[in-house]
Design an enzyme around this catalytic site. Structure first.
Site, mmCIF file in Angstrom:
data_model
loop_
_atom_site.group_PDB
_atom_site.id
_atom_site.type_symbol
_atom_site.label_atom_id
_atom_site.label_comp_id
_atom_site.label_asym_id
_atom_site.label_seq_id
_atom_site.Cartn_x
_atom_site.Cartn_y
_atom_site.Cartn_z
ATOM 1 N N HIS A 1 -1.940 0.719 3.652
ATOM 2 C CA HIS A 1 -1.817 1.527 2.420
ATOM 3 C C HIS A 1 -1.081 2.820 2.798
ATOM 4 C CE1 HIS A 1 -2.709 3.009 -1.487
ATOM 5 N NE2 HIS A 1 -4.016 3.184 -1.425
ATOM 6 N N HIS B 1 5.127 -5.436 -0.458
ATOM 7 C CA HIS B 1 4.223 -4.802 -1.410
ATOM 8 C C HIS B 1 3.501 -5.883 -2.196
ATOM 9 C CE1 HIS B 1 2.714 -2.204 -4.594
ATOM 10 N NE2 HIS B 1 2.877 -1.232 -3.722
ATOM 11 N N ASP C 1 7.039 3.878 1.565
ATOM 12 C CA ASP C 1 6.770 4.537 2.843
ATOM 13 C C ASP C 1 7.856 4.327 3.888
ATOM 14 O OD1 ASP C 1 4.367 5.749 2.174
ATOM 15 O OD2 ASP C 1 3.278 3.868 2.414
#
Ligand code: CMC
Length: 391
Positions: A228, A269, A326
């Site tokens: 995460h 994802h 990210d």
């Protein structure tokens, strides 16, 4: 299973109704309260977006001024929290400090503990959003052994955070507006993402009626994991480990070897199966920020090479794996002088807005029930206890 459905990882379970954020994972669409995130990043600042996420509409001038003033007013944390920080080892991970210190806020503010009172909820929201940068910056200062810097409420939200992190009492410090703007955009992109693991954790803890600061602390704990929010730190560690463009192909072979247990961090994802709209904006920002700050970072070249190879590789194509939010954010943080172990706390500061909004949405829903999933039991059938001598 009877009336129950087994859904490990909740891949097909809607845990709630929500009017805050919309995601279309196939089309790569992300809307906060109906507005495309790219438009918000272009036209608004983080505090405007925070108001939108909390209240459902963008603020007019007066609403913005009132909200902004309230957030600025609440930036200080109780002086006794310095003792809590000094109880941590100097090398404690800032996410560990963040989890503990935010949880400890539940021991203060006994004036606003009625979750059913909208004004109490509002004051909690403003306090939480205002104090989280102060706490994150204090965790950074503890890590580096520097004196804590008090918030300066004449500064905007992101400038204040940068000031609290990088200023020292002995020298004047002026926040670079390019850095503050870059952080503001990153924060807008991270502000909410519907029922991700940390938000679901906040909702689950909050559904018991627990103190809301404790619920937010549980969200911070969930965010920390590398699958995460911890992925931004993991991406930079991965780039450091690869070290050189020449070693990219070898690393990719390891990623594709299922026995290696190695993943391409910042890729893939649960919801986005086409592209992550946040990653597209962050990639662009990354180039802009590095140019504006006159920083040249070989890790950007490395990241671009990894992305190029991954996007043309069948392994990634077949599994619909694309760069996520990210993949490039860490390179921007690094260019702003933020150390790797502070990347996830930065994410937590931004996501606090989403957590708070979801907590309020949940707690004000008259149909809200305690979250209580069931399980598929796989243990032993009923049996009798034998005396210890016979076991
Ligand atoms: N590198 C290599 N293979 C991957 C990756 C990756 N990053 N992500 C997924 N896969 C493979 C996985 O091995 C599986 O292959 P197979 O079907 O052969 O078993 C397939 O793709 C599906 O993966 P999954 O683990 O079932 O997918 P998921 O939806 O449960 O996990 C994820 C999503 C984000 C946890 C995962 O893609 C991942 O671990 N990515 C790397 C960590 C990361 O970047 N996380 C940040 C997510 S975005 C920001 C946030 O949520 O905070």
């Amino acid at each position: 299973l009877g009336a129950f459905t087994y859904d490990p990882g909740f891949t097909s379970t809607c845990s709630t109704q929500s009017a805050i954020t919309f995601i279309d994972g196939d089309e790569g669409i992300l809307l906060y309260r109906g507005y495309p995130v790219a438009q918000l990043a272009e036209h608004c600042n983080f505090i405007e977006v925070a108001y939108l996420i909390l209240n459902g509409e963008l603020p007019n001038k007066t609403e913005f001024a009132d909200f902004d003033a309230s957030i600025r007013k609440h930036t200080m944390i109780n002086e006794s929290l310095k003792n809590l920080f000094s109880g941590f080892n100097y090398d404690a991970h800032p996410m560990a400090m963040l989890t503990g210190v935010v949880g400890s806020l539940s021991a203060f503010y006994h004036d606003t503990t009625n979750n059913k009172d909208p004004r109490h909820r509002e004051i909690f929201a403003h306090r939480m959003i205002a104090k989280i940068p102060t706490i994150a910056a204090a965790a950074y200062k503890r890590y580096f052994g520097q004196p804590f810097m008090y918030p300066q409420n004449n500064l905007d939200y992101c400038s204040n955070l940068l000031h609290m992190m990088f200023a020292v009492p002995a020298e004047p410090y002026v926040v670079n507006p390019v850095a503050a703007k870059a952080l503001d955009i990153l924060f807008i992109l991270h502000a909410d993402h519907e029922q991700n693991a940390s938000t679901s954790t906040v909702r689950m803890a909050g559904s018991t009626g627990t103190n809301p600061y404790a619920a937010i602390a549980s969200g911070i704990a969930a965010l920390w994991g590398p699958s995460h929010g911890g992925a931004n730190e993991a991406v930079l560690k991965m780039l450091e480990e690869i070290g050189d463009v020449k070693k990219v192909q070898g690393f990719m072979d390891k990623v594709k070897d299922k026995n290696s247990g190695v993943r391409l961090m910042g890729f893939g994802h649960r919801v986005y199966k086409n592209f992550d709209p946040r990653a597209t904006i962050i990639r662009e920002q990354c180039h802009k920020v590095l140019k504006a700050l006159n920083v040249s970072d070989p890790q950007l070249e490395l990241a671009m090479k990894l992305e190029e190879i991954a996007l043309s590789d069948d392994y990634f194509k077949q599994r619909k794996l694309y760069p996520n939010v990210d993949f490039y954010s860490g390179i921007i943080y690094k260019a702003l002088g933020i150390p790797v172990n502070m990347f996830t706390p930065m994410f937590a500061v931004a996501r606090t807005v989403g957590w708070v909004a979801h907590w309020i949405e949940m707690i004000s829903d008259p149909g809200m029930r305690i979250a209580r999933p069931r399980q598929v039991y796989t243990g032993a059938a009923t049996r009798d206890v034998s005396a210890m001598a016979k076991r």
